[in-house]
Design a protein around this motif. Structure first.
Motif, PDB file in Angstrom:
ATOM      1  N   ALA A   1     178.869  26.161 -10.962  1.00 43.16           N
ATOM      2  CA  ALA A   1     179.701  26.558  -9.826  1.00 43.16           C
ATOM      3  C   ALA A   1     178.946  26.490  -8.499  1.00 43.16           C
ATOM      4  N   SER A   2     177.639  26.620  -8.546  1.00 36.90           N
ATOM      5  CA  SER A   2     176.818  26.566  -7.335  1.00 36.90           C
ATOM      6  C   SER A   2     175.381  26.295  -7.760  1.00 36.90           C
ATOM      7  N   GLY A   3     174.538  26.021  -6.768  1.00 34.54           N
ATOM      8  CA  GLY A   3     173.126  25.837  -7.093  1.00 34.54           C
ATOM      9  C   GLY A   3     172.531  27.086  -7.713  1.00 34.54           C
ATOM     10  N   MET A   4     172.885  28.251  -7.178  1.00 34.47           N
ATOM     11  CA  MET A   4     172.314  29.488  -7.718  1.00 34.47           C
ATOM     12  C   MET A   4     172.789  29.741  -9.145  1.00 34.47           C
ATOM     13  N   ALA A   5     174.011  29.323  -9.466  1.00 34.17           N
ATOM     14  CA  ALA A   5     174.479  29.479 -10.849  1.00 34.17           C
ATOM     15  C   ALA A   5     173.603  28.640 -11.784  1.00 34.17           C
TER      16      ALA A   5
ATOM     17  N   ALA B   1     160.111  21.903  -0.363  1.00 35.07           N
ATOM     18  CA  ALA B   1     160.546  23.296  -0.413  1.00 35.07           C
ATOM     19  C   ALA B   1     161.408  23.607   0.812  1.00 35.07           C
ATOM     20  N   ASN B   2     162.401  24.439   0.578  1.00 35.68           N
ATOM     21  CA  ASN B   2     163.288  24.878   1.658  1.00 35.68           C
ATOM     22  C   ASN B   2     162.929  26.310   2.035  1.00 35.68           C
ATOM     23  N   PRO B   3     162.583  26.643   3.277  1.00 32.87           N
ATOM     24  CA  PRO B   3     162.696  25.789   4.454  1.00 32.87           C
ATOM     25  C   PRO B   3     161.388  25.137   4.917  1.00 32.87           C
TER      26      PRO B   3
ATOM     27  N   LEU C   1     159.386  24.509  -9.762  1.00 35.62           N
ATOM     28  CA  LEU C   1     158.949  23.970  -8.471  1.00 35.62           C
ATOM     29  C   LEU C   1     160.162  23.715  -7.597  1.00 35.62           C
ATOM     30  N   GLU C   2     159.914  23.619  -6.312  1.00 36.01           N
ATOM     31  CA  GLU C   2     160.964  23.184  -5.389  1.00 36.01           C
ATOM     32  C   GLU C   2     160.272  22.269  -4.386  1.00 36.01           C
ATOM     33  N   THR C   3     160.591  20.987  -4.419  1.00 35.20           N
ATOM     34  CA  THR C   3     159.851  20.033  -3.593  1.00 35.20           C
ATOM     35  C   THR C   3     160.732  18.903  -3.104  1.00 35.20           C
TER      36      THR C   3
ATOM     37  N   VAL D   1     162.282  21.553 -11.921  1.00 34.71           N
ATOM     38  CA  VAL D   1     162.138  21.175 -10.501  1.00 34.71           C
ATOM     39  C   VAL D   1     163.486  21.321  -9.814  1.00 34.71           C
ATOM     40  N   ASP D   2     163.493  22.084  -8.729  1.00 34.24           N
ATOM     41  CA  ASP D   2     164.684  22.159  -7.889  1.00 34.24           C
ATOM     42  C   ASP D   2     164.693  20.918  -7.001  1.00 34.24           C
ATOM     43  N   ASN D   3     165.671  20.047  -7.245  1.00 37.98           N
ATOM     44  CA  ASN D   3     165.709  18.731  -6.574  1.00 37.98           C
ATOM     45  C   ASN D   3     166.748  18.705  -5.453  1.00 37.98           C
ATOM     46  N   THR D   4     167.109  19.887  -4.945  1.00 36.20           N
ATOM     47  CA  THR D   4     168.172  19.971  -3.942  1.00 36.20           C
ATOM     48  C   THR D   4     167.881  19.134  -2.711  1.00 36.20           C
ATOM     49  N   THR D   5     166.729  19.348  -2.117  1.00 38.33           N
ATOM     50  CA  THR D   5     166.441  18.738  -0.821  1.00 38.33           C
ATOM     51  C   THR D   5     166.223  17.229  -0.954  1.00 38.33           C
TER      52      THR D   5
ATOM     53  N   ALA E   1     169.595  22.004  -9.262  1.00 42.66           N
ATOM     54  CA  ALA E   1     169.838  21.651  -7.857  1.00 42.66           C
ATOM     55  C   ALA E   1     171.128  22.254  -7.370  1.00 42.66           C
ATOM     56  N   SER E   2     171.170  22.393  -6.054  1.00 43.58           N
ATOM     57  CA  SER E   2     172.415  22.695  -5.377  1.00 43.58           C
ATOM     58  C   SER E   2     173.023  21.371  -4.937  1.00 43.58           C
ATOM     59  N   GLY E   3     174.198  21.076  -5.470  1.00 37.87           N
ATOM     60  CA  GLY E   3     174.930  19.882  -5.035  1.00 37.87           C
ATOM     61  C   GLY E   3     175.710  20.140  -3.765  1.00 37.87           C
ATOM     62  N   THR E   4     175.713  21.407  -3.347  1.00 34.91           N
ATOM     63  CA  THR E   4     176.378  21.841  -2.118  1.00 34.91           C
ATOM     64  C   THR E   4     175.825  21.111  -0.899  1.00 34.91           C
ATOM     65  N   LYS E   5     174.556  20.710  -0.980  1.00 32.72           N
ATOM     66  CA  LYS E   5     173.852  20.170   0.197  1.00 32.72           C
ATOM     67  C   LYS E   5     174.140  18.673   0.325  1.00 32.72           C
ATOM     68  N   ALA E   6     173.124  17.840   0.378  1.00 32.88           N
ATOM     69  CA  ALA E   6     173.362  16.423   0.676  1.00 32.88           C
ATOM     70  C   ALA E   6     174.163  15.721  -0.417  1.00 32.88           C
TER      71      ALA E   6
ATOM     72  N   GLY F   1     159.962  28.664  -1.450  1.00 30.30           N
ATOM     73  CA  GLY F   1     161.204  27.938  -1.670  1.00 30.30           C
ATOM     74  C   GLY F   1     162.401  28.785  -1.288  1.00 30.30           C
ATOM     75  N   TYR F   2     163.576  28.336  -1.727  1.00 26.63           N
ATOM     76  CA  TYR F   2     164.811  29.054  -1.392  1.00 26.63           C
ATOM     77  C   TYR F   2     164.684  30.521  -1.814  1.00 26.63           C
ATOM     78  N   PHE F   3     164.852  31.442  -0.858  1.00 24.17           N
ATOM     79  CA  PHE F   3     164.481  32.844  -1.105  1.00 24.17           C
ATOM     80  C   PHE F   3     165.330  33.501  -2.182  1.00 24.17           C
TER      81      PHE F   3
HETATM   82  C1  LIG Z   1     166.565  24.580  -2.662  1.00 26.94           C
HETATM   83  C2  LIG Z   1     167.829  25.328  -2.966  1.00 26.94           C
HETATM   84  N1  LIG Z   1     168.124  25.617  -4.239  1.00 26.94           N
HETATM   85  C3  LIG Z   1     169.252  26.286  -4.559  1.00 26.94           C
HETATM   86  C4  LIG Z   1     170.131  26.713  -3.575  1.00 26.94           C
HETATM   87  C5  LIG Z   1     171.361  27.457  -3.954  1.00 26.94           C
HETATM   88  O1  LIG Z   1     172.464  26.626  -3.865  1.00 26.94           O
HETATM   89  P1  LIG Z   1     173.963  27.154  -3.653  1.00 26.94           P
HETATM   90  O2  LIG Z   1     174.054  27.670  -2.258  1.00 26.94           O
HETATM   91  O3  LIG Z   1     174.792  25.954  -3.941  1.00 26.94           O
HETATM   92  O4  LIG Z   1     174.166  28.244  -4.651  1.00 26.94           O
HETATM   93  C6  LIG Z   1     169.854  26.424  -2.246  1.00 26.94           C
HETATM   94  C7  LIG Z   1     170.767  26.875  -1.187  1.00 26.94           C
HETATM   95  O5  LIG Z   1     170.474  26.776  -0.014  1.00 26.94           O
HETATM   96  C8  LIG Z   1     168.685  25.719  -1.934  1.00 26.94           C
HETATM   97  O6  LIG Z   1     168.350  25.422  -0.667  1.00 26.94           O
END
Ligand SMILES: Cc1ncc(COP(=O)(O)O)c(C=O)c1O
Length: 374
Positions: A80-84, A149-151, A145-147, A174-178, A196-201, A106-108
């Motif tokens: 449902a979301s990246g955090m899920a 890293a955000n922010p 890992l998150e690379t 690995v969090d591949n969101t960014t 990953a969060s697909g919410t982003k790019a 990384g993402y707090f």
């Molecule tokens: C690196 C990273 N991982 C996970 C998340 C969480 O994603 P979502 O907001 O889709 O739950 C975020 C959200 O900003 C993020 O930046």
């Protein structure tokens, strides 16, 4: 999809990802499957391979999973979301008395979730900065890992850490969101799991939330899917369809975002009002060497620092093109003062998500806004 897309270019793979075979009279991407409830066979009842109920069964979600799985090179479970997805990975993999390591920078919310939910369950949570040093991994169950890293946009060497984790018997996520799967494929570099969060790019239009996990370990995919289907952390049919529709332009959007980031980072690095700039594609950036080695493209997210909170407020008020907004990866350029969310960041630190506007327009607008920030 009957032909193998894996050897084709990014744009081609994005356009064709997860599409069904061509059938005369049918759309390229079938419309959203909007159903909580499906017809059952009145006599046979539930049957394997036949959709029965919307929590586990949705054709739009399956197509989205096929698309992302192809791009990441693994089996995808959409959330449902990246955090899920992050929460599922941590809760499925870590048991009482285990130790997990999460990014310090990384993402707090990942850190917050680990501390609030794993620690009371008897799991030890350690943090490590993305650029290192990392603690010894002996006895660690999971290194996440998150690379980039955000922010902060530091980058680590996934293959090197995968080898260290494997030698120590730890799993690597690995969090591949960014980066997105067009920027890097952590499973190819030795990771056991991508979240990953697909919410982003990836979905990229600032209009929906979703997340995903990808793995080549079949048992892990089963565990994550069971978790997702039982807890109901599913993306809906419409959002799954919309995310899939958006994937077709990912290559184009990332290319423009990255070009905009390159131009803006170079301008910001020379600007007297700017204290520091971080963008892994900027020669001289501490992450440049490892990013150049590891990443196929650098995302359109950068960070810069002005003198104070008030400078940022004046900058945002003066800009006509930069929206004040959190999140990143969308078509509009957005700026987020991270300290306002509780990030351990200076008051003047801004995460800038470059959109797909014309580079010259952005350069002119942001240069003028900086002049009025003083
Ligand atoms: C690196 C990273 N991982 C996970 C998340 C969480 O994603 P979502 O907001 O889709 O739950 C975020 C959200 O900003 C993020 O930046």
């Amino acid at each position: 999809m009957t032909f193998d897309l894996s050897a084709l270019g990014d744009g081609t793979r994005c356009v064709h990802a997860g599409l069904p075979d061509a059938v005369p009279g049918q759309p390229f991407l079938p419309g959203p499957a909007l159903a909580s409830t499906y017809h059952l066979d009145p006599v046979a009842g539930p049957m394997p391979g036949v959709d029965g109920y919307g929590r586990p069964d949705n054709a739009s979600r399956r197509r989205l999973e096929a698309a992302i799985g192809g791009l990441e090179g693994g089996e995808c479970v959409a959330f449902a979301s990246g955090m899920a997805a992050v929460a599922a990975a941590l809760l499925v993999l870590a048991r009482v008395n285990d130790t997990v390591v999460v990014p310090a920078d990384g993402y707090f919310k990942t850190r917050e979730f680990a501390n609030a939910t794993l620690v009371p369950r008897g799991i030890t949570v350690l943090t490590a900065p993305t650029a290192g040093p990392y603690p010894p991994l002996d006895g660690v169950r999971l290194l996440m890992l998150e690379t980039p890293a955000n922010p902060g946009l530091d980058v680590c060497d996934i293959a090197e850490l995968a080898a260290t984790a494997r030698a120590a018997g730890a799993l690597l996520a690995v969090d591949n969101t960014t980066a997105t799967p067009l920027g890097q494929r952590p499973l190819d570099l030795g990771a056991d799991l991508v979240v990953a969060s697909g919410t982003k790019a990836l979905a990229g239009h600032a209009d929906l939330l979703f997340g995903y996990a990808c793995t080549r370990v079949p048992e892990l995919a089963i565990l994550l899917r069971e978790w997702r289907d039982t807890t109901g952390a599913i993306p809906g049919g419409f959002d799954s369809w919309l995310a899939h529709r958006s994937l077709a332009t990912l290559d184009l959007r990332l290319a423009r975002q990255s070009a905009n980031a390159a131009a803006l980072a170079a301008m910001l690095a020379e600007h007297p009002a700017v204290r520091q700039v971080r963008w892994p594609g900027l020669p001289g950036d501490p992450a440049f060497a490892v990013a150049a080695r590891q990443m196929k493209r650098i995302p359109g997210v950068l960070m810069f620092e002005l003198a104070s909170r008030q400078h940022v407020e004046r900058f945002l008020a003066a800009s006509r093109l930069v929206y004040a907004a959190t999140s990143f990866g969308g078509p509009h350029t957005t700026a987020d003062r991270r300290a306002q969310w509780g990030d351990d960041a200076s008051e003047g630190l801004v995460r800038l998500s470059c959109g797909i506007e014309d580079t010259d327009d952005l350069l002119a607008d942001i240069t003028a806004a900086l002049a009025r920030s003083e």
